[in-house]
Design a protein around this motif. Sequence first.
Motif, PDB file in Angstrom:
ATOM      1  N   ARG A   1      -9.054  29.066  22.430  1.00 40.13           N
ATOM      2  CA  ARG A   1      -8.332  29.344  21.036  1.00 40.13           C
ATOM      3  C   ARG A   1      -6.984  29.798  21.096  1.00 40.13           C
ATOM      4  NH1 ARG A   1     -11.399  30.625  16.032  1.00 40.13           N
ATOM      5  NH2 ARG A   1      -9.756  31.894  15.230  1.00 40.13           N
TER       6      ARG A   1
ATOM      7  N   LYS B   1      -4.777  28.945  23.519  1.00 42.84           N
ATOM      8  CA  LYS B   1      -4.107  27.992  23.688  1.00 42.84           C
ATOM      9  C   LYS B   1      -3.847  27.056  22.630  1.00 42.84           C
ATOM     10  CE  LYS B   1      -4.993  27.105  28.703  1.00 42.84           C
ATOM     11  NZ  LYS B   1      -6.175  26.623  29.481  1.00 42.84           N
ATOM     12  N   VAL B   2      -4.923  26.876  21.826  1.00 43.30           N
ATOM     13  CA  VAL B   2      -4.713  26.258  20.670  1.00 43.30           C
ATOM     14  C   VAL B   2      -3.637  26.664  19.600  1.00 43.30           C
ATOM     15  CG1 VAL B   2      -5.853  25.187  18.741  1.00 43.30           C
ATOM     16  CG2 VAL B   2      -6.952  25.060  21.072  1.00 43.30           C
TER      17      VAL B   2
ATOM     18  N   VAL C   1      -1.130  28.478  20.258  1.00 36.26           N
ATOM     19  CA  VAL C   1       0.344  28.623  20.899  1.00 36.26           C
ATOM     20  C   VAL C   1       0.806  27.017  20.648  1.00 36.26           C
ATOM     21  CG1 VAL C   1       1.547  28.346  22.836  1.00 36.26           C
ATOM     22  CG2 VAL C   1       0.189  30.406  22.418  1.00 36.26           C
ATOM     23  N   TYR C   2      -0.131  26.032  21.028  1.00 35.90           N
ATOM     24  CA  TYR C   2       0.193  24.529  20.751  1.00 35.90           C
ATOM     25  C   TYR C   2       0.387  24.320  19.281  1.00 35.90           C
ATOM     26  CZ  TYR C   2      -0.661  19.610  21.337  1.00 35.90           C
ATOM     27  OH  TYR C   2      -0.205  18.350  21.540  1.00 35.90           O
ATOM     28  N   THR C   3      -0.311  25.008  18.434  1.00 37.83           N
ATOM     29  CA  THR C   3      -0.072  24.818  17.145  1.00 37.83           C
ATOM     30  C   THR C   3       1.135  24.919  16.588  1.00 37.83           C
ATOM     31  OG1 THR C   3      -2.666  24.769  16.796  1.00 37.83           O
ATOM     32  CG2 THR C   3      -1.302  24.721  14.839  1.00 37.83           C
ATOM     33  N   ARG C   4       1.653  26.587  16.880  1.00 38.61           N
ATOM     34  CA  ARG C   4       2.704  26.967  16.586  1.00 38.61           C
ATOM     35  C   ARG C   4       3.919  26.305  17.116  1.00 38.61           C
ATOM     36  NH1 ARG C   4       2.635  32.447  18.427  1.00 38.61           N
ATOM     37  NH2 ARG C   4       0.959  32.553  16.950  1.00 38.61           N
ATOM     38  N   GLU C   5       3.947  25.718  18.250  1.00 37.71           N
ATOM     39  CA  GLU C   5       5.108  24.698  19.010  1.00 37.71           C
ATOM     40  C   GLU C   5       4.969  23.339  17.995  1.00 37.71           C
ATOM     41  OE1 GLU C   5       4.121  24.145  22.812  1.00 37.71           O
ATOM     42  OE2 GLU C   5       4.843  26.186  23.482  1.00 37.71           O
ATOM     43  N   MET C   6       3.857  23.123  17.786  1.00 37.29           N
ATOM     44  CA  MET C   6       3.969  21.779  16.784  1.00 37.29           C
ATOM     45  C   MET C   6       4.610  21.972  15.478  1.00 37.29           C
ATOM     46  SD  MET C   6       0.382  19.926  17.777  1.00 37.29           S
ATOM     47  CE  MET C   6       0.610  18.499  16.544  1.00 37.29           C
ATOM     48  N   GLU C   7       4.257  23.252  15.131  1.00 35.60           N
ATOM     49  CA  GLU C   7       4.690  23.641  13.489  1.00 35.60           C
ATOM     50  C   GLU C   7       6.427  23.825  13.615  1.00 35.60           C
ATOM     51  OE1 GLU C   7       3.711  27.374  11.182  1.00 35.60           O
ATOM     52  OE2 GLU C   7       1.777  26.354  11.603  1.00 35.60           O
ATOM     53  N   GLU C   8       6.825  24.436  14.690  1.00 35.03           N
ATOM     54  CA  GLU C   8       8.044  24.687  14.881  1.00 35.03           C
ATOM     55  C   GLU C   8       8.831  23.125  14.902  1.00 35.03           C
ATOM     56  OE1 GLU C   8      10.122  27.351  14.672  1.00 35.03           O
ATOM     57  OE2 GLU C   8       8.314  28.274  14.308  1.00 35.03           O
TER      58      GLU C   8
END
Length: 287
Positions: free
Chosen positions: A7, A9-10, A12-19
């Motif tokens: 979870r 990891k998901v 962090v990945y999501t926040r990066e994608m959002e940025e």
Amino acid sequence: HAKQSGRGKVMVYTREMEEAAKRVTRIEQALRRAVAAGEVEPFFQPIVDLSTRQVVGFEALARWNDRDLGMVPPDVFIPIAEERGIIGQLSQLLLRQATEAACNWPDELFLSFNLSPSQLVDQNTARHILDILQRTGFDARRLEIEITETGLMTDPDSAEKIVGELRAVGIRVALDDFGTGQSSLGRLREFHFDKLKIDRAFVSSILEDKPSEHIIRAILAMCEGLGMDVVAEGIEEEEQAARLLQFGCAGGQGYMFGKPVNAAATMRYLRDHYRADLPADGASSSA
Ligand code: C2E
Ligand code: MG
Ligand code: MG
Ligand code: MG
């Protein structure tokens, strides 16, 4: 436990994608404003005859110095313009400025202009280009369009139709970045390219590795057989230029001959470098 770290990891990945998405949207908005205000402009990089070192044409390369974002490179904003549906408008702004500038050059020099993959799917592209040529009075036979293999892959039938319309009025078509995309030699049989541009990746390693040398020589032999002109991109050193000429490559482009500069500096470059009386057969030494 495993679930929890998963979870995490998901998230962090999501926040990066959002940025990243936010950044893209910020660039998109700034670009829309800049295009509407006519603030994106073409720079021009010389293309030379390797035997005479004489300039034979210029490639238009988009430059955008945003008041808030600063310099944004075309590798960043062109893909965003494509994704967000701004490329048509942006390209028309650039072609209009580029042909206006090129009208001031000696008649023998051509203008090379890049088209994006999505423009080869849009059936209005050819009409938009011809409209601009008519308005600026730039001779279609002095215009060259650069397209990539990716641009041909998306919808080959559509691309072929547009390319056909352009060639019908005398516009030449060049295959850009050859050797890097999803190359298909079959494509070279279907499409009749007037010119092929060898990607910088091969040129930069021509002196260091044998495979690059062999690939370049094979490309040159193929172009000769198919009756296509050739330009090697990204030439930075004298030795690269000499080697390419030795292998029979007629055209060159790269920082060694000149970096992309704006329309006014291009006129100064011509004043300093262009000689109409220079023979095209390489008899004269470089100035
Ligand atoms: P491209 O069409 O392959 O253009 C050549 C790129 O190589 C340019 O980068 C140019 O500045 C750079 N270059 C030229 N000589 C040298 C050299 O000796 N060394 C090195 N390291 N680089 C060299 P630029 O201007 O950043 O443009 C990048 C790409 O953006 C272009 O690649 C093209 O695909 C796209 N692009 C630029 N302007 C336009 C445009 O008006 N429309 C479209 N659709 N795409 C554009
Ligand atoms: Mg190009
Ligand atoms: Mg290229
Ligand atoms: Mg490129």
